[in-house]
Every structure is written in structure tokens, then in C-alpha cells.
Design an enzyme around this catalytic site. Structure first.
Site, PDB file in Angstrom:
ATOM      1  N   ASP A 239     -81.345   7.687 -50.282  1.00  0.00           N
ATOM      2  CA  ASP A 239     -82.501   8.568 -50.243  1.00  0.00           C
ATOM      3  C   ASP A 239     -83.132   8.347 -48.863  1.00  0.00           C
ATOM      4  O   ASP A 239     -82.865   7.336 -48.185  1.00  0.00           O
ATOM      5  CB  ASP A 239     -83.496   8.267 -51.371  1.00  0.00           C
ATOM      6  CG  ASP A 239     -84.448   9.458 -51.585  1.00  0.00           C
ATOM      7  OD1 ASP A 239     -84.537  10.328 -50.689  1.00  0.00           O
ATOM      8  OD2 ASP A 239     -85.098   9.524 -52.647  1.00  0.00           O
TER       9      ASP A 239
HETATM   10  C1  BGC Z   1     -86.649  12.596 -51.835  1.00  0.00           C
HETATM   11  C2  BGC Z   1     -85.274  13.202 -51.992  1.00  0.00           C
HETATM   12  C3  BGC Z   1     -85.030  14.195 -50.893  1.00  0.00           C
HETATM   13  C4  BGC Z   1     -85.208  13.506 -49.546  1.00  0.00           C
HETATM   14  C5  BGC Z   1     -85.016  14.432 -48.357  1.00  0.00           C
HETATM   15  C6  BGC Z   1     -86.875  12.050 -50.439  1.00  0.00           C
HETATM   16  O1  BGC Z   1     -88.190  11.663 -50.270  1.00  0.00           O
HETATM   17  O2  BGC Z   1     -86.818  11.551 -52.777  1.00  0.00           O
HETATM   18  O3  BGC Z   1     -85.146  13.799 -53.242  1.00  0.00           O
HETATM   19  O4  BGC Z   1     -83.767  14.768 -51.013  1.00  0.00           O
HETATM   20  O5  BGC Z   1     -86.525  12.990 -49.466  1.00  0.00           O
HETATM   21  O6  BGC Z   1     -86.093  15.287 -48.222  1.00  0.00           O
END
Ligand code: BGC
Length: 754
Positions: free
Chosen positions: A228
Site C-alpha cells: 500500500d
Molecule cells: C490506500 C489504497 C490506495 C493507495 C493509492 C492508500 O492510501 O489505502 O487503497 O490504492 O493509497 O492511492
């Protein structure tokens, strides 16, 4: 396809390390001299959030269709429709030059307070797994990848970057992992995204058991694992654990750390090569489908409307819906003019167009007069004059439609919900309007349950419209006027109140850990076990027609777990309009060695029936429908015995029950050990044979050495059952020829002999 092994052979250590970290917020690092292109990923999952500037995370994205978010999609219980939505998402990715869409989210709804539940499917792992697999397959059928997220146990936003979810092995295997497992095995996502949080003390990004042992080795995941955004703490440790690709980039520091780790011998280059291989596989796979072109904006908007209509869940209807020829409709609530159709955060889509609920109503309302007032402000301020205005409008009308949207400060990615309440103003508004207008319909836009105790009783009908996507305004009108017969079913329980919820006494944790002390018992598993009444049960939803179940059948009364079993039932539409029913199959184990939830969903099917029509629905069950995970064996086990197959219209509305007898194909080794109790010995088939005669003698001795029920006032058999034989033998040393340990060793050898 490029020769990946040859490419790895030609890459320098620095190039490999760089490939394992992004080049920007959204791309992999290209290696131009070797013809390795960049790959572009974009957020989703219920739309494509393609940010044009690859170095910006939160800038305005390009227009794309916003479909209902996962709580809405899940309420359709319609795998085919979700597949179709997936195909549309895939087409939009192609048009927007996106190689991999970052979704779906597939975490369990452990507590309704999780701010991000609107992006997740269900409280039930079977349902979530099936729906996620279908969405993944739909998207990937277009040659675009997906990223199943957030793996794993990311069930709250509160301190999501550092909190350690403390989950026991069985709960992990039965509740928090299976939705991922099904999605991985059936959907075969190109990528899996690890969660921010820790699991049992280790960051998911460095969790070898999660990323390598279970995901890659046990489930056979062949794609790449991406972090993530910002979830990596120690790059080399993450690589060793199986985290292939770190995002976002660039991060010179991490690239250098990997190079140094290899040079110093701290990281085996073979580990790095394996991650490079996985990344290159996906990078080149993405190249196989040409990008560009356009997507059909109108067709996708129509699909979004269809999906929204099918996700709408009719929670209450005191005979008022569908609306028949109203003359004067009071339309109350901001959300009627400004649709609240999605949640905040990384899934926030820039829609191609947005249906205004009020306008959509007008189009279907014929000659009815529609009046409007906003009813409540966007913030949490108290505005009595808005309520007064609404009351005036409502009392002059035939019917009042209250469009109530839960504001983003009450629900969003990034933080949890403070409570389950609507705003005070909204509650005041509903109460005041229902007082003067008995024909009041409440239409909700939210991603998770709200507490309705203060006002539900007074309403005539309630529609749960979820975060309904850009075309939801039209879908609401379709359902209100009966153009669409509602067929949404809850994929999560609506409790009466927060203090009833399963994780209430464990959430949100503190000092960096949150205990999943409720174990297996989340959602309906908990409410069923506790026999707690709920506002609306899992699987529930009303229709404008009625369905009758008859002729339940099982393919065999006695069966072996390996043979599987099919269950069928006839469903008849007994009303006057066409409608859709969701047939749900739950399994109850009548007796098991370890405690099990009273019933668990193991199959479902959605069918459409014309008035008077009957269809036979057949649902297959398999080994896993009957098995539970036994940590003692570190595997899924089935036990011989009777199981109830419950066929119903919701978890609380079981229409037929069939009982079947299962014969397990497993020949499990005995788990008896020196600490096993007498009860354990007698419950174990081999143990009973070996230990039986000794037990008899022990009982005789017991009276003379320890006293009897008469002299000591306790039931001696009950007392003995909880003692290990060794302890009793120690009390009775004089009566035996061998020492207690010798006797036990002999017994253990006997039961463990193959
Ligand atoms: C989120 C993800 C997301 C990523 C990119 C993170 O903060 O938890 O679900 O895909 O950011 O934006």
C-alpha cells in the site's frame, strides 16, 4: 512475451533494485536500454481514478464512470452484474491508459465504525470472496490487471498505518483470509496489495507468512505483491518477506538500501531476482493489450444506473411503495439536489456525469407537483429554520421523500466513524417531517449501517441507496416508481446500536494493538450466537413481490466430503410483478470438536422470476462448506456427523432445512499428548481403544484414593474428565505396576503409531 530470465540476466543490481520501487506515484521504473517499459496503475475500485500527472497522488483525475461502491455492489448479490461492471471498468482502464486498477478492496466488515467499509463488500468471507473474484475476472477479461487489497486484517482506519491486529490463527483462516483466498484462487488478480497495518506484531509489508507462505506458496499466487502507498518500512526486510514492488516512488534511499543489502550479503540476490521476475511478468503482460481509444460513456452510465438500482435495498415498506400516481411530492434533503454518490479518499472518482435525484424524480413523476427544500446543511450545525421549512412543505404534500446523506466527516477513508448516528439535524428533520406526514419515505446514502432507532418506526418506507455511483439518482427514482423492483439484500447486518456490535469491547485498541477478541464471531455469526436481535439481518431486503420456497432437495442424504453435494429448491414468484430473489444456503454443524458459529453462508444464487413463475435453483457445496480450520492440525478439517442445510431468503428467514450426514475422508493423526485430558482421550477414537481399560481401573481406584461423590460432594466423573490421565496416575502411583510417565509413554506410542 519477453524472455524474462534473459532480461534478468542482463540487468544490473541497481536496475533490479530500482524496478522493485516505483518511479512515480503510479508507475514502475522502466529500463530503457533493455526495452523494459513502465507500467501504470491507478486507483479504483468502483471507477478509474486516473491522475494525469504521475507524480501527483491526489490531483483531479480524468473523467470516468463512478459505479456504486462495494457496499452497494455487494448488496446486489449478483455475480454476473458485478462481472459486467468489471468489464466496463476494464474498458475504461484501456481508454485511460491504465494497466492495473487498484482494487477491489476485500477486507471484512468487523465493525461498522470502519470509515472505509463503503469500499468493502461484506461481513461474510464467502460472499466477499465470490463477489471480489467476479469483479476481478470482469476487469481482467479486458486485458487489464487488478490489485486485490488490503491484505490483510485492515479492518479499521484508526491508526491504520501502525496498528497491530492481534488475530488468532483460526480466526485469521476462517474470517480474515478466505475472501482473499477465494479471490486469488478464482479471480487470479495480477497483483495483491499488502495492508498498512501490522498483523500480530509484524507489518503486513514484512509479513513472510502472509505474503510468501500463504499467498504465494499455499494459494499459488503468481502475480506481484505491491505495498500500500507508504506501507514499506524496511525495504530489504520487505523483499525477504515477499513484498515485490514498493509504492509510491521514486525512493533513491530504498533503492540504495537494497543494493547495499545484496552487496553486504544481508539479502540474497536470488530473492531480489524473484521479485524482479514477478514484476517483469506483469509489466510485459500489461503490454499485451493495446491501450487507447474511448469508452462508451452513455452505455457505462446506463450500466451504473442498473447496478445502482439493483443494489438499492428496501428496508421497510408499509405499503407505500412503489408510489402510485402521487399528486404532490415534497422532496426534502440536500442529497436530492446534490447527489451523495461516493466516499472520500483514494477511491474518489471524477464522474463523467451525475444524475440529480430531484431531476430524475421529475422525469418519472408525470404530472405530479414536486417541491423542494434542503432540510439540513452539509456540516453538523443545527438549523431549525430548515426543519420548519421542510415541515411546511411536507404537510401540504401527499408524500414526503427525505434524501438523507451521511456527511463525509462521519464516513471516509483515512479515519473511522465517530458513531452510527445521522447528524442531529437529520434525525430532527426526519422526526419533525414524519410527525406531520405519515407517508414519509427515507432514502439513505451512506456506505455502512446507521442507527435508526430514533426514527424508523415513524417512517412509511426506507430505501438504503448506499454510495450509489453517479447514476444512482436515476436508480432511486426507478425504484420509487416501481420501474425497478428492488432486489438488494444486505451484505452486512444492521444492528440496533453500536454497543451490540461484535467488536464493541475490543475496538479500537490502544498502545498499538487491537485485539480481535471476538474471534470468529463477527457479523451475523455473532448476533446468531448471542441470539441478539438486530434492526435488519444479514441477507435481508424487501421486494414489491413475494417468493415461496418449496421442494427442497439434497443430492444425497449421506455423502463423503470429497464428493460434494448439491442443494436445490423451487422458488415461485407469488406476487403480481416480476422480481429477483436471492436464495441463500447456510450450513450448521450440529456437533464439532471446536466451537463453530451457529450457521455460515456457503452458497447463494440470484434469480429473476415473472409473476407466477417457478424456477429450480441448484447450489453446489464442497469440502470447505463443511470444514473448519483446526489449528491443532494446521489445516481445514471435516468431521463425521450431521449437518443442517438451511435454505433461506435471509440469515433470519430460513424457509427449509435438510439434514445430511457427512463422512470425512480425512484420516488425521491423533493429537493426543501428555497434557490431553481424559475427555480428550475418550473422544479420540484411537485414544478410547488404548485408554479405555486404564480408565476403568482409574475409576475404581478413584473412590478409594480420592473419596466419592458422597464424601467429597462433587461428581467424580465430571472431575476426572478435565484432568490429564498423568495427574490421576500420580495420585494413584501405588496401584500401578509402572510409573505414571511409563504408562503415558506407552499410551502415546500406541495412538501415534500409524
Ligand atoms: C490506500 C489504497 C490506495 C493507495 C493509492 C492508500 O492510501 O489505502 O487503497 O490504492 O493509497 O492511492
Amino acid at each position: 512475451m519477453a524472455d524474462i530470465n534473459a532480461l534478468i540476466g542482463q540487468m544490473t543490481l541497481e536496475e533490479k533494485a530500482a524496478l522493485c520501487t516505483g518511479a512515480s506515484a503510479w508507475t514502475t521504473t522502466p529500463v530503457e536500454r533493455l526495452g523494459i517499459p513502465p507500467m501504470l496503475v491507478s486507483d479504483g475500485p468502483h471507477g478509474v481514478r486516473r491522475v494525469p500527472d504521475i507524480h501527483s497522488i491526489g490531483a483531479q483525475s480524468l473523467p470516468a464512470t463512478c459505479f456504486p461502491s462495494a457496499s452497494g455492489l455487494a448488496s446486489t448479490w449478483n455475480v454476473d452484474l458485478i462481472h459486467e461492471v468489471g468489464q466496463a471498468l476494464g474498458e475504461e482502464c484501456l481508454a485511460l491508459n491504465v494497466d492495473v486498477l487498484l482494487g477491489p478492496g476485500n477486507n471484512m466488515k468487523r465493525t461498522p465504525l470502519c470509515g472505509r467499509n463503503f469500499e468493502y463488500f461484506s461481513e461474510d468471507p464467502f460472499l466477499s470472496g465470490e463477489l471480489a473474484a467476479s469483479l476481478i475476472d470482469g476487469i481482467q477479461s479486458k486485458g487489464v490487471g487488478t490489485s486485490l487489497k488490503h491484505y490483510a486484517a485492515n479492518n479499521q482506519e484508526y491508526q491504520r498505518f501502525m496498528m497491530s491486529a492481534e488475530v488468532d490463527e483460526r480466526t485469521l483462516r476462517e474470517i480474515y483470509l478466505p475472501a482473499f483466498e477465494t479471490a486469488v484462487k478464482k479471480g487470479k488478480p495480477w497483483t495483491v496489495m499488502c495492508a498498512y497495518n501490522k498483523l500480530n506484531g509484524t507489518h503486513c509489508s514484512e509479513h513472510r507468512e502472509l505474503l510468501t507462505d500463504i499467498l504465494k506458496n499455499e494459494w499459488g499466487f503468481e502475480g506481484l505483491v505491491v505495498s500500500d502507498w507508504g506501507a514499506v518500512h524496511d525495504r530489504a526486510a520487505a523483499l525477504k518477506a515477499g513484498l515485490d514492488w514498493q509504492m509510491p516512488g521514486p525512493s533513491e534511499r530504498d533503492v540504495r538500501a537494497v543494493v547495499q543489502a545484496v552487496r553486504s550479503g544481508n539479502l540474497d540476490e536470488a530473492v531480489l531476482n524473484e521479485s524482479v521476475r514477478r514484476i517483469l511478468n506483469i509489466v510485459f503482460k500489461a503490454r499485451e493489450t493495446p491501450k487507447g481509444g474511448e469508452f462508451d460513456v452513455e452505455a457505462h452510465d446506463a450500466l451504473a444506473r442498473h447496478a445502482a438500482a439493483e443494489s438499492i435495498t428496501l428496508l421497510k415498506n408499509a405499503g407505500i411503495l412503489p408510489l402510485v400516481d402521487p399528486q404532490h411530492i415534497a422532496v426534502i434533503g440536500q442529497a436530492a439536489r446534490k447527489a451523495h454518490f461516493q466516499g472520500g479518499g483514494s477511491s474518489h472518482i471524477n464522474p463523467t456525469q451525475v444524475a440529480v435525484p430531484f431531476t430524475e424524480l421529475q422525469q418519472l413523476a408525470g404530472n405530479a407537483e414536486l417541491t423542494y427544500t434542503e432540510g439540513y446543511p452539509a456540516d453538523d450545525s443545527s438549523r431549525p429554520e430548515l426543519i420548519e421549512e421542510a415541515v411546511k412543505l411536507a404537510q401540504d404534500a401527499d408524500v414526503a421523500l427525505l434524501y438523507i446523506a451521511l456527511p463525509s466527516f462521519k464516513e471516509s477513508e483515512g479515519y473511522d466513524r465517530p458513531d452510527l448516528e445521522l447528524t442531529e439535524q437529520q434525525v430532527g428533520l426526519i422526526k419533525a417531517v414524519t410527525k406531520v406526514q405519515p407517508k414519509t419515505v427515507v432514502i439513505l446514502n451512506n456506505g455502512a449501517p446507521v442507527d435508526m432507532r430514533a426514527w424508523l418506526e415513524q417512517t412509511a418506507a426506507v430505501l438504503e441507496a448506499w454510495m450509489m455511483g453517479q447514476a444512482g439518482g436515476g436508480a432511486i427514482a426507478d425504484v420509487l416508481f416501481g420501474k425497478v423492483n428492488p432486489s438488494g439484500r444486505l451484505a452486512e447486518t444492521f444492528p440496533y446500536k453500536l454497543s451490540d456490535t461484535p467488536a464493541y469491547t475490543n475496538y479500537p485498541g490502544g498502545n498499538g494493538t487491537v485485539s480481535y477478541g471476538e474471534g470468529l464471531f463477527i457479523g451475523y455469526r455473532y448476533y446468531n450466537a448471542r441470539e441478539l436481535p438486530v434492526q435488519f439481518p444479514f441477507g435481508y431486503g424487501l421486494s414489491y413481490t413475494t417468493f415461496e420456497y418449496s421442494n427442497p432437495q439434497v443430492s444425497a442424504q449421506n455423502f463423503k466430503d470429497v464428493d460434494g453435494l448439491t442443494v436445490s429448491v423451487d422458488v415461485t414468484n407469488t406476487g403480481n410483478v416480476a422480481g429477483k430473489e436471492v436464495v441463500q444456503v447456510y450450513v450448521r454443524d450440529q456437533k464439532s470438536r471446536l466451537i463453530r458459529p451457529p450457521k455460515e453462508l456457503k452458497g447463494f444464487a440470484k434469480i429473476e422470476l415473472g409473476p407466477g413463475e417457478t424456477k429450480t435453483v441448484t447450489i453446489p457445496l464442497d469440502f470447505r462448506s463443511f470444514a473448519y480450520y483446526d489449528p491443532a492440525y494446521k489445516r481445514w478439517v471435516t468431521e463425521d456427523g450431521d449437518f443442517d442445510i438451511l435454505i433461506g431468503s435471509s440469515s433470519a428467514d430460513i424457509r427449509c432445512t435438510e439434514t445430511v450426514t457427512l463422512e470425512s475422508s480425512l484420516h488425521l493423526p491423533s493429537i493426543l499428548n501428555i497434557e490431553s485430558t481424559i475427555r480428550d482421550w475418550l473422544d479420540d477414537p484411537k485414544g478410547k481403544v488404548a485408554f479405555g481399560p486404564i480408565y476403568e481401573k482409574m475409576r475404581e481406584q478413584m473412590n478409594s484414593s480420592m473419596g466419592s461423590s458422597d464424601t467429597i460432594g462433587m461428581d467424580m466423573t465430571g472431575f476426572m474428565m478435565e484432568m490429564p490421565p498423568l495427574s490421576i496416575l500420580q495420585f494413584q502411583q501405588k496401584s500401578w505396576d509402572s510409573s505414571p510417565h511409563e504408562i503415558m509413554e506407552g499410551l502415546l506410542q500406541q495412538v501415534h503409531r500409524q
